[in-house]
Design a protein around this motif. Sequence first.
Motif, PDB file in Angstrom:
ATOM      1  N   LEU A 284       0.799  -1.226   0.000  1.00 22.26           N
ATOM      2  CA  LEU A 284       0.000   0.000   0.000  1.00 22.26           C
ATOM      3  C   LEU A 284       0.833   1.279   0.000  1.00 22.26           C
ATOM      4  O   LEU A 284       0.314   2.350  -0.327  1.00 22.26           O
ATOM      5  N   SER A 285       2.100   1.199   0.363  1.00 20.99           N
ATOM      6  CA  SER A 285       2.942   2.402   0.454  1.00 20.99           C
ATOM      7  C   SER A 285       3.335   2.915  -0.926  1.00 20.99           C
ATOM      8  O   SER A 285       3.364   2.157  -1.908  1.00 20.99           O
ATOM      9  N   ASP A 286       3.673   4.204  -0.986  1.00 17.84           N
ATOM     10  CA  ASP A 286       4.254   4.730  -2.217  1.00 17.84           C
ATOM     11  C   ASP A 286       5.712   4.263  -2.292  1.00 17.84           C
ATOM     12  O   ASP A 286       6.255   3.693  -1.339  1.00 17.84           O
ATOM     13  N   ALA A 287       6.332   4.485  -3.439  1.00 21.36           N
ATOM     14  CA  ALA A 287       7.667   3.945  -3.679  1.00 21.36           C
ATOM     15  C   ALA A 287       8.702   4.396  -2.641  1.00 21.36           C
ATOM     16  O   ALA A 287       9.478   3.568  -2.131  1.00 21.36           O
ATOM     17  N   PRO A 288       8.751   5.693  -2.281  1.00 22.36           N
ATOM     18  CA  PRO A 288       9.757   6.110  -1.290  1.00 22.36           C
ATOM     19  C   PRO A 288       9.574   5.423   0.066  1.00 22.36           C
ATOM     20  O   PRO A 288      10.552   4.972   0.675  1.00 22.36           O
ATOM     21  N   CYS A 317      -0.116   4.559   5.531  1.00 17.39           N
ATOM     22  CA  CYS A 317      -0.371   3.965   4.214  1.00 17.39           C
ATOM     23  C   CYS A 317      -1.672   3.158   4.164  1.00 17.39           C
ATOM     24  O   CYS A 317      -2.091   2.722   3.084  1.00 17.39           O
ATOM     25  N   GLY A 318      -2.266   2.927   5.307  1.00 20.67           N
ATOM     26  CA  GLY A 318      -3.509   2.155   5.336  1.00 20.67           C
ATOM     27  C   GLY A 318      -3.338   0.703   5.731  1.00 20.67           C
ATOM     28  O   GLY A 318      -4.319  -0.056   5.727  1.00 20.67           O
ATOM     29  N   ALA A 319      -2.109   0.284   6.083  1.00 23.57           N
ATOM     30  CA  ALA A 319      -1.888  -1.115   6.458  1.00 23.57           C
ATOM     31  C   ALA A 319      -2.617  -1.480   7.746  1.00 23.57           C
ATOM     32  O   ALA A 319      -3.114  -2.603   7.885  1.00 23.57           O
ATOM     33  N   VAL A 320      -2.685  -0.530   8.679  1.00 24.91           N
ATOM     34  CA  VAL A 320      -3.411  -0.789   9.933  1.00 24.91           C
ATOM     35  C   VAL A 320      -4.887  -1.000   9.640  1.00 24.91           C
ATOM     36  O   VAL A 320      -5.514  -1.940  10.160  1.00 24.91           O
ATOM     37  N   ASP A 321      -5.461  -0.162   8.789  1.00 28.09           N
ATOM     38  CA  ASP A 321      -6.871  -0.329   8.421  1.00 28.09           C
ATOM     39  C   ASP A 321      -7.084  -1.636   7.664  1.00 28.09           C
ATOM     40  O   ASP A 321      -8.097  -2.315   7.860  1.00 28.09           O
TER      41      ASP A 321
END
Length: 364
Positions: A284-288, A317-321
Amino acid sequence: MDTLIGMSTPSDLERVESRIIELVRNHLSVPATDIAESCRPVLHEVVEQAVTSSEGGKRLRARLAIAAFDAIRPHAGPETRDAMVDLACAIEVFQTAALVHDDIIDESDLRRGKPSAHRALAEATHSTAIGRGLGLMLGDILATMSIAIAEHAASCLHHPHALDSAFLHMQRDVSVGQVLDLAVELNPLDNPTQLADASLNVFRWKTASYTTMAPLQLGLTAAGIAPDRAAELAERIGRPVGVAFQLADDLLDVIGYTKATGKPVGGDIKEGKRSVLLADALTLSDAPARDELIAMYEAPQRDAQDVRRGIEIFTGCGAVDRSRERISALWNEARTAIASSGLDHDAQQTLIRACRMFIPDSCL
């Protein structure tokens, strides 16, 4: 909740706690005359550490096993129910064995807010190597002890041979799960889908097998349900609950706090542990941020600043959700399995309440 039909009462929980200590002491009782005098202090330390390691915890596994039994036999006689309590205690003793070994593998200093067994034994003997060795032996002793406790209890319950077999299969599954857990650490971080699938597979073998599936199977079988049907129900209900429980445990490492969990917040990040939460963050994260996570987890070690940054990325990034969504879906799967179990309404409600204990409100 404890006053509802079929759930463990406070007196049940007190009985489990006190009975575990009684069983551990009884099974570790060795005549002093059989032990060389110079070695007695070390054996004494191991016995006392066995007791210390066995104290505390929420006793969720024992409570689930007893609840499953009560769901089918709510009016069992005292002798039969005492045997069920002992069988439930055997699961907890095995869990203690697994945790003792886990802490050695993970090099953990704390367990339930106290020094882990091998650390305490190292301090007592003034030797890191001897403490680690004694910890390994303590785990083995507790695992063997749990089998003896389970066999004796099973002899007083329905389907004793099936209960013995289920208990041994539980131990095998956890051992396989521990192997897989170590194997996951070799997964590369450039394939988060593969990492998530492997981690979820570990959760079924290492966690669900003895946290929810075995307690359900043992409780239902001991109450008189046919062993094959009990195993099938335990798989359908226990697997999603157990996987959700482990997902919640990993999530609490990020959103919890030390007083509640007994472990340092961000401990999994500091250890560089591969997890579903990490896999979701990489997806879910952006590249950086993804590159930052990979560099962080591939570094030889991580400090407090890395932990704070890792938590920021997981949350932002939304990983927790996403983890909460996974847990919610698994809980719904378990409830559907209970609803289609063919058990009567009261039994279903008992199982729902018992299984719900494994999922903290903050994780849904």
